[in-house]
Design a protein around this motif. Structure first.
Motif, PDB file in Angstrom:
ATOM      1  N   ILE A 138       0.838  -1.198   0.000  1.00  0.00           N
ATOM      2  CA  ILE A 138       0.000   0.000   0.000  1.00  0.00           C
ATOM      3  C   ILE A 138       0.876   1.252   0.000  1.00  0.00           C
ATOM      4  O   ILE A 138       1.921   1.314   0.642  1.00  0.00           O
ATOM      5  N   SER A 139       0.413   2.260  -0.711  1.00  0.00           N
ATOM      6  CA  SER A 139       1.006   3.585  -0.647  1.00  0.00           C
ATOM      7  C   SER A 139      -0.102   4.556  -0.250  1.00  0.00           C
ATOM      8  O   SER A 139      -1.143   4.614  -0.904  1.00  0.00           O
ATOM      9  N   SER A 140       0.126   5.293   0.829  1.00  0.00           N
ATOM     10  CA  SER A 140      -0.947   6.146   1.325  1.00  0.00           C
ATOM     11  C   SER A 140      -0.403   7.476   1.815  1.00  0.00           C
ATOM     12  O   SER A 140       0.546   7.517   2.595  1.00  0.00           O
ATOM     13  N   ASN A 141      -0.998   8.564   1.350  1.00  0.00           N
ATOM     14  CA  ASN A 141      -0.725   9.871   1.944  1.00  0.00           C
ATOM     15  C   ASN A 141      -1.932  10.373   2.720  1.00  0.00           C
ATOM     16  O   ASN A 141      -2.137  11.568   2.894  1.00  0.00           O
ATOM     17  N   ARG A 142      -2.746   9.409   3.168  1.00  0.00           N
ATOM     18  CA  ARG A 142      -3.884   9.710   4.026  1.00  0.00           C
ATOM     19  C   ARG A 142      -3.788   8.873   5.298  1.00  0.00           C
ATOM     20  O   ARG A 142      -3.220   7.776   5.294  1.00  0.00           O
ATOM     21  N   GLU A 143      -4.356   9.371   6.359  1.00  0.00           N
ATOM     22  CA  GLU A 143      -4.387   8.607   7.603  1.00  0.00           C
ATOM     23  C   GLU A 143      -5.234   7.357   7.417  1.00  0.00           C
ATOM     24  O   GLU A 143      -6.270   7.385   6.737  1.00  0.00           O
ATOM     25  N   ILE A 144      -4.796   6.260   8.028  1.00  0.00           N
ATOM     26  CA  ILE A 144      -5.528   4.993   7.950  1.00  0.00           C
ATOM     27  C   ILE A 144      -5.862   4.543   9.371  1.00  0.00           C
ATOM     28  O   ILE A 144      -4.987   4.506  10.239  1.00  0.00           O
ATOM     29  N   ILE A 145      -7.135   4.212   9.567  1.00  0.00           N
ATOM     30  CA  ILE A 145      -7.583   3.724  10.868  1.00  0.00           C
ATOM     31  C   ILE A 145      -8.159   2.321  10.700  1.00  0.00           C
ATOM     32  O   ILE A 145      -9.087   2.110   9.917  1.00  0.00           O
ATOM     33  N   VAL A 146      -7.567   1.356  11.426  1.00  0.00           N
ATOM     34  CA  VAL A 146      -8.085  -0.010  11.451  1.00  0.00           C
ATOM     35  C   VAL A 146      -8.503  -0.274  12.896  1.00  0.00           C
ATOM     36  O   VAL A 146      -7.671  -0.250  13.802  1.00  0.00           O
ATOM     37  N   GLU A 147      -9.785  -0.521  13.095  1.00  0.00           N
ATOM     38  CA  GLU A 147     -10.288  -0.576  14.470  1.00  0.00           C
ATOM     39  C   GLU A 147     -11.356  -1.651  14.632  1.00  0.00           C
ATOM     40  O   GLU A 147     -12.218  -1.831  13.782  1.00  0.00           O
ATOM     41  N   LYS A 148     -11.248  -2.387  15.744  1.00  0.00           N
ATOM     42  CA  LYS A 148     -12.253  -3.375  16.152  1.00  0.00           C
ATOM     43  C   LYS A 148     -12.575  -4.374  15.043  1.00  0.00           C
ATOM     44  O   LYS A 148     -13.737  -4.670  14.768  1.00  0.00           O
ATOM     45  N   CYS A 149     -11.519  -4.896  14.437  1.00  0.00           N
ATOM     46  CA  CYS A 149     -11.667  -5.928  13.418  1.00  0.00           C
ATOM     47  C   CYS A 149     -11.155  -7.261  13.970  1.00  0.00           C
ATOM     48  O   CYS A 149     -10.304  -7.293  14.855  1.00  0.00           O
ATOM     49  N   ILE A 150     -11.664  -8.342  13.419  1.00  0.00           N
ATOM     50  CA  ILE A 150     -11.206  -9.681  13.778  1.00  0.00           C
ATOM     51  C   ILE A 150     -10.582 -10.319  12.538  1.00  0.00           C
ATOM     52  O   ILE A 150     -11.246 -10.454  11.497  1.00  0.00           O
ATOM     53  N   PHE A 151      -9.312 -10.685  12.641  1.00  0.00           N
ATOM     54  CA  PHE A 151      -8.589 -11.310  11.540  1.00  0.00           C
ATOM     55  C   PHE A 151      -8.323 -12.761  11.924  1.00  0.00           C
ATOM     56  O   PHE A 151      -7.509 -13.045  12.801  1.00  0.00           O
ATOM     57  N   SER A 152      -9.005 -13.676  11.255  1.00  0.00           N
ATOM     58  CA  SER A 152      -8.891 -15.094  11.600  1.00  0.00           C
ATOM     59  C   SER A 152      -7.696 -15.766  10.949  1.00  0.00           C
ATOM     60  O   SER A 152      -7.278 -16.842  11.382  1.00  0.00           O
ATOM     61  N   ASP A 153      -7.165 -15.166   9.907  1.00  0.00           N
ATOM     62  CA  ASP A 153      -6.024 -15.751   9.197  1.00  0.00           C
ATOM     63  C   ASP A 153      -4.916 -14.714   9.104  1.00  0.00           C
ATOM     64  O   ASP A 153      -4.986 -13.637   9.693  1.00  0.00           O
ATOM     65  N   GLU A 154      -3.917 -15.012   8.335  1.00  0.00           N
ATOM     66  CA  GLU A 154      -2.743 -14.157   8.206  1.00  0.00           C
ATOM     67  C   GLU A 154      -3.098 -12.765   7.698  1.00  0.00           C
ATOM     68  O   GLU A 154      -3.952 -12.596   6.821  1.00  0.00           O
ATOM     69  N   ASP A 156      -1.198  -9.162   6.273  1.00  0.00           N
ATOM     70  CA  ASP A 156       0.089  -8.734   5.730  1.00  0.00           C
ATOM     71  C   ASP A 156       0.026  -7.286   5.262  1.00  0.00           C
ATOM     72  O   ASP A 156      -0.726  -6.944   4.349  1.00  0.00           O
ATOM     73  N   PHE A 157       0.821  -6.406   5.915  1.00  0.00           N
ATOM     74  CA  PHE A 157       0.969  -5.003   5.513  1.00  0.00           C
ATOM     75  C   PHE A 157       2.354  -4.758   4.903  1.00  0.00           C
ATOM     76  O   PHE A 157       2.766  -3.605   4.764  1.00  0.00           O
ATOM     77  N   SER A 158       3.070  -5.786   4.544  1.00  0.00           N
ATOM     78  CA  SER A 158       4.467  -5.647   4.131  1.00  0.00           C
ATOM     79  C   SER A 158       4.633  -4.798   2.880  1.00  0.00           C
ATOM     80  O   SER A 158       3.701  -4.639   2.074  1.00  0.00           O
ATOM     81  N   ASN A 159       5.855  -4.228   2.728  1.00  0.00           N
ATOM     82  CA  ASN A 159       6.249  -3.479   1.530  1.00  0.00           C
ATOM     83  C   ASN A 159       5.368  -2.262   1.277  1.00  0.00           C
ATOM     84  O   ASN A 159       5.156  -1.871   0.126  1.00  0.00           O
ATOM     85  N   SER A 160       4.865  -1.660   2.339  1.00  0.00           N
ATOM     86  CA  SER A 160       3.997  -0.495   2.201  1.00  0.00           C
ATOM     87  C   SER A 160       4.745   0.780   2.579  1.00  0.00           C
ATOM     88  O   SER A 160       5.767   0.753   3.275  1.00  0.00           O
ATOM     89  N   VAL A 161       4.202   1.904   2.135  1.00  0.00           N
ATOM     90  CA  VAL A 161       4.728   3.222   2.496  1.00  0.00           C
ATOM     91  C   VAL A 161       3.569   4.057   3.015  1.00  0.00           C
ATOM     92  O   VAL A 161       2.604   4.321   2.286  1.00  0.00           O
ATOM     93  N   PHE A 162       3.667   4.467   4.275  1.00  0.00           N
ATOM     94  CA  PHE A 162       2.605   5.251   4.899  1.00  0.00           C
ATOM     95  C   PHE A 162       3.146   6.652   5.191  1.00  0.00           C
ATOM     96  O   PHE A 162       3.972   6.838   6.074  1.00  0.00           O
ATOM     97  N   HIS A 163       2.647   7.616   4.447  1.00  0.00           N
ATOM     98  CA  HIS A 163       3.095   8.996   4.620  1.00  0.00           C
ATOM     99  C   HIS A 163       2.378   9.686   5.774  1.00  0.00           C
ATOM    100  O   HIS A 163       2.880  10.684   6.292  1.00  0.00           O
ATOM    101  N   LYS A 164       1.222   9.202   6.132  1.00  0.00           N
ATOM    102  CA  LYS A 164       0.461   9.776   7.238  1.00  0.00           C
ATOM    103  C   LYS A 164       0.302   8.733   8.340  1.00  0.00           C
ATOM    104  O   LYS A 164       0.678   7.580   8.190  1.00  0.00           O
ATOM    105  N   ARG A 165      -0.307   9.138   9.397  1.00  0.00           N
ATOM    106  CA  ARG A 165      -0.470   8.287  10.572  1.00  0.00           C
ATOM    107  C   ARG A 165      -1.274   7.031  10.254  1.00  0.00           C
ATOM    108  O   ARG A 165      -2.251   7.077   9.494  1.00  0.00           O
TER     109      ARG A 165
END
Length: 488
Positions: A138-154, A156-165
């Motif tokens: 992922i490439s993002s110049n916007r804030e990203i919020i991940v909240e109250k989620c359930i991930f049952s499997d793997e 992966d946020f690898s190889n990403s560039v986050f310009h904002k929070r």
């Protein structure tokens, strides 16, 4: 291809021009110029089954690549029975909310671009991901919020560039989460999440403030190997300790803390729960490191380069480490004027070095091993490497008694009376005073010509008496060294 309304898109989808006719699949340049503020703006009603509280079952896969969404993209209150994929350079130029959904198959927004930093944050909240969730590239110049989620499997946020929070909080990761080779240009928060498995930040770059706080669950490990910390990284259990299971570890091999960087690790394991390990092997610590309230099974600083400040408070590990680790802990304690802690680390350094010598023993280095091992052994038995003056007194007395005993039975010329005679049947205390006075002569280090009041020693006695002075002098010196540990 440009779509200005859902009707245009639906017509194209079922036409001969569509690469996957009849399916919601795009593998080429496409642009949505209308708002997708509801699943019905994208999917026809025949693929939707309305449920209670405005929810929908979606019985068709979504596979978009190289697609641009110029208007909002909101997917809420859906149960997806097939893959949901918006990958390979999909661009989102407006609002994105993915909330209160259930993804039964693969969820993939890898290699997506979240543009337009004037738009509200990307919100991915209250979702249930039953299979793999792919956020890599992922490439993002916007804030990203991940909240109250359930991930049952793997995940992966690898190889990403986050310009904002980026903020991830109150989520459950049942098989761990990866942030390998990620560039966090801004702040990153990973707070109050429940993790079962490994959290990996291997080879990542942290330029903003990083908060890894109140992580719960059975953590398989936290991997920060080969990462670069340019600002501030805090790994902390604020409301409760970060619990490391028996075989878990916080890996910091080859980590690079820049001169202006700051790494803080606090509250790992509860008091007296010595499990897991922290490994700084080959780390380059040019900035400041703080370790506080940490209880481990193992701890390593092997080959670490430590230029900045390294502060420890209540750092405890049950199993012995290698000598290099103790050397570095000792040196840092001396830097901080903690001479008592430095002496304790020195004692452990000597003990560990002795074990390393024994493991490397061979015929070719036997005499070098014997020399070093003898010195280490004497330092240990004489005053516990500077920690025990009582052991120093005991060592000196034992040496004097042993040599006095040898001289009494083997070192006196024939015809001379001995200092004492062993006869347990008629043992009595007569003459004890004379024996004691002669025994005290063992401690005279100078001017001892009339050492035993006229009793003449043979060659063995003279030799043993001379050797005794070496060991007794050494014992007295070791007593003084141990007494001085509080004055350094």
């Amino acid at each position: 291809m440009e779509f200005n309304s859902k009707v245009e898109y639906w017509i194209w989808k079922d036409s001969e021009n569509a690469s996957c006719r009849g399916h919601h699949a795009i593998d080429g340049d496409a642009c949505f110029n209308y708002s997708i503020d509801d699943i019905r703006a994208l999917i026809e009603n025949r693929y939707l089954v309305k449920k209670e509280k405005g929810r929908f079952d979606v019985s068709v896969a979504i596979n978009f690549a190289y697609t641009i969404f110029n208007k909002c993209f909101d997917v809420n209150n859906c149960d997806f029975c097939y893959d949901f994929e918006l990958y390979n350079n999909c661009e989102f130029n407006n609002r994105v909310t993915i909330e209160r959904n259930k993804f039964n198959k693969i969820f993939d927004i890898s290699n997506s671009h979240f543009n337009n930093d004037n738009i509200i944050p990307v919100s991915i909240s209250y979702n249930d991901f039953l299979l793999k969730a792919k956020f890599d590239g992922i490439s993002s110049n916007r804030e990203i919020i991940v909240e109250k989620c359930i991930f049952s499997d793997e995940v992966d946020f690898s190889n990403s560039v986050f310009h904002k929070r980026v903020s991830i909080k109150n989520c459950t990761f049942k098989k761990g989460v990866k942030f390998n080779r990620v560039n966090f240009i801004n702040d990153f928060s990973f707070i109050n999440n429940e993790v079962y498995g490994c959290i990996s930040f291997e080879n990542s770059i942290f330029e903003g403030k990083i908060e890894l706080i109140d992580i719960k669950g059975e953590i398989g490990g936290i991997n920060l190997n080969e990462s670069v910390i340019k600002s501030f990284l805090e790994l902390n259990g604020l409301t409760s300790s970060l619990i490391l299971p028996e075989k878990s570890s916080i890996k910091l091999k080859n980590v690079f803390v820049e001169p202006n960087g700051y790494l803080m690790i606090r509250n790992v394991n509860e008091n007296q729960k010595f499990t897991g390990e922290v490994d700084f092997t080959n780390a380059n610590l040019l900035g400041n490191v703080v370790l506080k309230n940490i209880y481990l099974k193992r701890f390593f600083l092997t080959n670490a380069v430590m230029v900045g400040g390294f502060y420890t408070e209540h750092l405890h590990f049950k199993e012995a480490s290698d000598s290099q680790t103790y050397v570095r802990l000792k040196n840092e304690a001396l830097k901080n004027n903690n001479s008592i802690k430095a002496m304790q680390y020195r004692e452990k350094e000597m003990s560990s070095y002795s074990k390393e010598l024994n493991s490397q023993r061979s015929l070719s280095n036997f005499f070098a091993w014997l020399t070093d091992e003898s010195i280490l052994f004497l330092n240990t038995v004489s005053n516990k490497n500077g920690l025990s003056w009582l052991r120093g007194i005991f060592f000196t007395l034992v040496c004097a008694i042993v040599f006095f005993w040898i001289i009494n039975f083997f070192g006196i010329e024939d015809g001379q009376s001995r200092f004492f005679i062993l006869d347990f049947k008629t043992f009595h205390f007569e003459g004890v005073g004379e024996i004691w006075k002669r025994f005290l002569n063992m401690f005279y280090l100078i001017d001892f010509k009339e050492k035993f009041q006229g009793i003449e020693l043979n060659a063995i006695g003279e030799t043993v008496f001379f050797v005794s002075k070496i060991f007794i002098s050494y014992g007295i010196y070791q007593i003084v060294v141990a007494f001085r540990k509080f004055s350094k």
